[in-house]
Motif scaffolding. Sequence first.
Motif, PDB file in Angstrom:
ATOM      1  N   LYS A 163      47.721  72.184  27.342  1.00 56.34           N
ATOM      2  CA  LYS A 163      46.592  72.718  28.232  1.00 56.34           C
ATOM      3  C   LYS A 163      45.355  72.269  28.295  1.00 56.34           C
ATOM      4  N   LEU A 164      44.894  71.712  29.414  1.00 60.76           N
ATOM      5  CA  LEU A 164      43.551  71.097  29.196  1.00 60.76           C
ATOM      6  C   LEU A 164      42.562  72.252  29.606  1.00 60.76           C
ATOM      7  N   VAL A 165      41.422  72.182  28.675  1.00 59.15           N
ATOM      8  CA  VAL A 165      40.263  73.106  28.832  1.00 59.15           C
ATOM      9  C   VAL A 165      39.025  72.194  28.973  1.00 59.15           C
ATOM     10  N   THR A 166      38.473  71.867  30.182  1.00 64.50           N
ATOM     11  CA  THR A 166      37.498  71.215  30.409  1.00 64.50           C
ATOM     12  C   THR A 166      36.257  71.295  29.664  1.00 64.50           C
ATOM     13  N   LEU A 167      35.843  72.588  29.939  1.00 60.84           N
ATOM     14  CA  LEU A 167      34.608  72.900  29.152  1.00 60.84           C
ATOM     15  C   LEU A 167      34.345  72.528  27.599  1.00 60.84           C
ATOM     16  N   LYS A 168      35.416  72.481  26.933  1.00 59.56           N
ATOM     17  CA  LYS A 168      35.379  72.232  25.456  1.00 59.56           C
ATOM     18  C   LYS A 168      35.974  70.810  25.133  1.00 59.56           C
ATOM     19  N   GLY A 169      36.447  70.078  26.260  1.00 56.50           N
ATOM     20  CA  GLY A 169      37.195  69.053  26.104  1.00 56.50           C
ATOM     21  C   GLY A 169      38.443  68.843  25.095  1.00 56.50           C
ATOM     22  N   LEU A 170      38.916  70.066  25.278  1.00 53.05           N
ATOM     23  CA  LEU A 170      40.022  70.308  24.329  1.00 53.05           C
ATOM     24  C   LEU A 170      41.619  70.405  25.142  1.00 53.05           C
ATOM     25  N   ILE A 171      42.595  69.674  24.385  1.00 56.73           N
ATOM     26  CA  ILE A 171      43.874  69.730  24.687  1.00 56.73           C
ATOM     27  C   ILE A 171      44.468  70.641  23.812  1.00 56.73           C
ATOM     28  N   GLU A 172      45.003  71.694  24.234  1.00 58.82           N
ATOM     29  CA  GLU A 172      45.727  72.703  23.491  1.00 58.82           C
ATOM     30  C   GLU A 172      47.219  72.793  23.597  1.00 58.82           C
ATOM     31  N   PRO A 173      47.939  72.194  22.638  1.00 53.32           N
ATOM     32  CA  PRO A 173      49.547  72.330  22.802  1.00 53.32           C
ATOM     33  C   PRO A 173      50.208  73.667  22.749  1.00 53.32           C
ATOM     34  N   ILE A 174      50.985  74.348  23.368  1.00 52.03           N
ATOM     35  CA  ILE A 174      51.516  75.638  23.595  1.00 52.03           C
ATOM     36  C   ILE A 174      52.887  75.380  23.497  1.00 52.03           C
ATOM     37  N   SER A 175      53.516  76.148  22.577  1.00 50.68           N
ATOM     38  CA  SER A 175      55.034  76.089  22.404  1.00 50.68           C
ATOM     39  C   SER A 175      55.628  77.302  22.707  1.00 50.68           C
ATOM     40  N   MET A 176      56.842  77.309  23.596  1.00 54.46           N
ATOM     41  CA  MET A 176      57.619  78.417  23.633  1.00 54.46           C
ATOM     42  C   MET A 176      58.763  78.700  22.602  1.00 54.46           C
ATOM     43  N   ILE A 177      58.831  79.558  21.972  1.00 54.61           N
ATOM     44  CA  ILE A 177      59.538  79.349  20.751  1.00 54.61           C
ATOM     45  C   ILE A 177      60.655  80.613  20.913  1.00 54.61           C
ATOM     46  N   VAL A 178      61.947  80.346  20.821  1.00 52.96           N
ATOM     47  CA  VAL A 178      63.006  81.513  20.648  1.00 52.96           C
ATOM     48  C   VAL A 178      63.117  82.038  19.213  1.00 52.96           C
ATOM     49  N   PRO A 179      62.788  82.858  18.790  1.00 51.37           N
ATOM     50  CA  PRO A 179      62.930  83.480  17.406  1.00 51.37           C
ATOM     51  C   PRO A 179      64.592  83.479  16.893  1.00 51.37           C
ATOM     52  N   ARG A 180      64.904  82.553  16.041  1.00 48.24           N
ATOM     53  CA  ARG A 180      65.942  82.614  15.338  1.00 48.24           C
ATOM     54  C   ARG A 180      66.008  82.482  14.038  1.00 48.24           C
ATOM     55  N   ARG A 181      66.515  83.126  13.191  1.00 42.36           N
ATOM     56  CA  ARG A 181      66.719  83.024  11.668  1.00 42.36           C
ATOM     57  C   ARG A 181      67.474  81.973  11.072  1.00 42.36           C
ATOM     58  N   SER A 182      68.560  81.543  11.720  1.00 39.03           N
ATOM     59  CA  SER A 182      69.515  80.678  11.419  1.00 39.03           C
ATOM     60  C   SER A 182      68.705  79.262  11.300  1.00 39.03           C
ATOM     61  N   GLU A 183      69.046  78.405  10.096  1.00 35.12           N
ATOM     62  CA  GLU A 183      68.670  77.050  10.049  1.00 35.12           C
ATOM     63  C   GLU A 183      69.332  75.992  10.728  1.00 35.12           C
ATOM     64  N   THR A 184      70.593  76.588  11.138  1.00 35.24           N
ATOM     65  CA  THR A 184      71.571  75.610  11.728  1.00 35.24           C
ATOM     66  C   THR A 184      71.251  74.929  13.112  1.00 35.24           C
ATOM     67  N   TYR A 185      71.503  74.272  13.767  1.00 36.01           N
ATOM     68  CA  TYR A 185      71.325  73.927  15.313  1.00 36.01           C
ATOM     69  C   TYR A 185      71.808  74.857  16.375  1.00 36.01           C
ATOM     70  N   GLN A 186      70.681  75.300  17.167  1.00 34.17           N
ATOM     71  CA  GLN A 186      70.959  76.351  18.076  1.00 34.17           C
ATOM     72  C   GLN A 186      71.530  75.860  19.356  1.00 34.17           C
ATOM     73  N   GLU A 187      72.858  75.525  19.486  1.00 35.86           N
ATOM     74  CA  GLU A 187      73.493  74.764  20.781  1.00 35.86           C
ATOM     75  C   GLU A 187      73.498  75.756  22.124  1.00 35.86           C
TER      76      GLU A 187
END
Length: 475
Positions: free
Chosen positions: A325-349
């Motif tokens: 996300k580009l925020v012009t006034l602050k000269g800021l680039i903000e990464p925003i992630s969409m996360i699926v909450p999973r407790r398992s540590e294995t690969y979520q195929e």
Amino acid sequence: MTVTKMSWRPTYRSSKFRNVYGKVANREHCFEGIPITKNVHDNHFCAVNAKFLAIVTESAGGGSFVVIPVTQFGRIDPHYPKVCGHQGNVLDIKWNPFHENIIASCSEDSSVRIWEIPDGGLRRNLTESVLELYGHSRRVGLIEWHPTTSGILFSAGYDYKILIWNLEIGEPVKMIDCHTDVILCMSFNTEGSLLATSCKDKKLRVIEPRSGKVLQILIWNLEIGEPVKMIDCHTDVILCMSFNTEGSLLATSCKDKKLRVIEPRSGKVLQLQGDGNIRYYEFTLEKPYLQYLMEFRSPAPQKGLGVMPKHGLDVGACEVFRFYKLVTLKGLIEPISMIVPRRSETYQEDIYPMTPGTEPALSADEWLSGINRGPVLVSLKEGYNRANKLVFKAPVKDKKGGVVNGIDLLENVPPRTENELLRMFFRQQEELRRLKDELTQKDIKIRQLELELNNIRNSPNINNNNNNSSNGSSI
């Protein structure tokens, strides 16, 4: 035509993305101090891949953008190197999907340029592009790489034309000339056999790009919420669009703040919904086609968004989407992630199906000959971190015109920017002075030769020889 009208209020169904949520990166993982462009052109001004983040910047005397490694967080030095070869404002930038060091840019100077970024990023300003492409008669506002073919790039200019460039020869090979106003957005289906465009003339077109044939023109009547052919009685324009994974449905957003799902070949509207907030939806082949998932709110407005390709996501954290996300006034680039909450540590195929990788499915010649092929899919199970085997090959740079559809694209191209016009003027003045000096030197040389010839003719020795020859000739 029947349109399904829905409230945005969710009607939940079973979905593996049901509880997805947005997570903003910590401040130490943001990018700060970037002079983000203040240009009002309707674009995202940002492009990202698994290696680099590119942002169009505010600059004087021409267009520029910065390229930063995606792991180089923190405050960016004001003198950080830039890509600054354009003579006008940069309007769009796009990374090559098959070579992560290659980026294309287009500008108000009417050119499209291809750049190669060294591994690790820039150490000094980059002013020399790999390739310069001239063919539009006005500024170029949009560029898109073909999704499955190497070396094919599309550009849309304010001359209302789309040019298809074959970068293996550095020339345009096709011109699509069916728009009557500025093109606002271009989007391909999965295999790249269809191109959807939105235009300021308030029409959405579905085009076969190689033939230029328009399969469908949709004109929205906002009073009844339906597209109707050849009736122009609405007030807003389509801003952006996207095909689903299978390429069988097209979602569009409009200034009327409504999101529509249509069948691109028939033009049938399957769903109409929307209001002013930003929400996440799952795009499916079954009704209701768009399923509301979650809403993300932020007090800071964005100038634009860059989207990380799937193979650049953190699969260990169950990240299914990331935008910058580009925020012009602050000269800021903000990464925003969409996360699926999973407790398992294995690969979520189940949340990571096979996805397009960085191998092209076709060469430029194959696609131009009429072959269609879907993307080369890869698994993200191993984090999909491998060296790119594709070698970018560009032809010798040559600012020559191209003849497309029998039209010489550069025959009547006007000056692009004031700076470039001045440069051209000074170059021509210098060339004129050089030619004048060369002509003067030749005039002096000619006069010298004429004098030498006269001296030879008037020489006594020559006259005596002539007399002797005459006396000795009698018998």
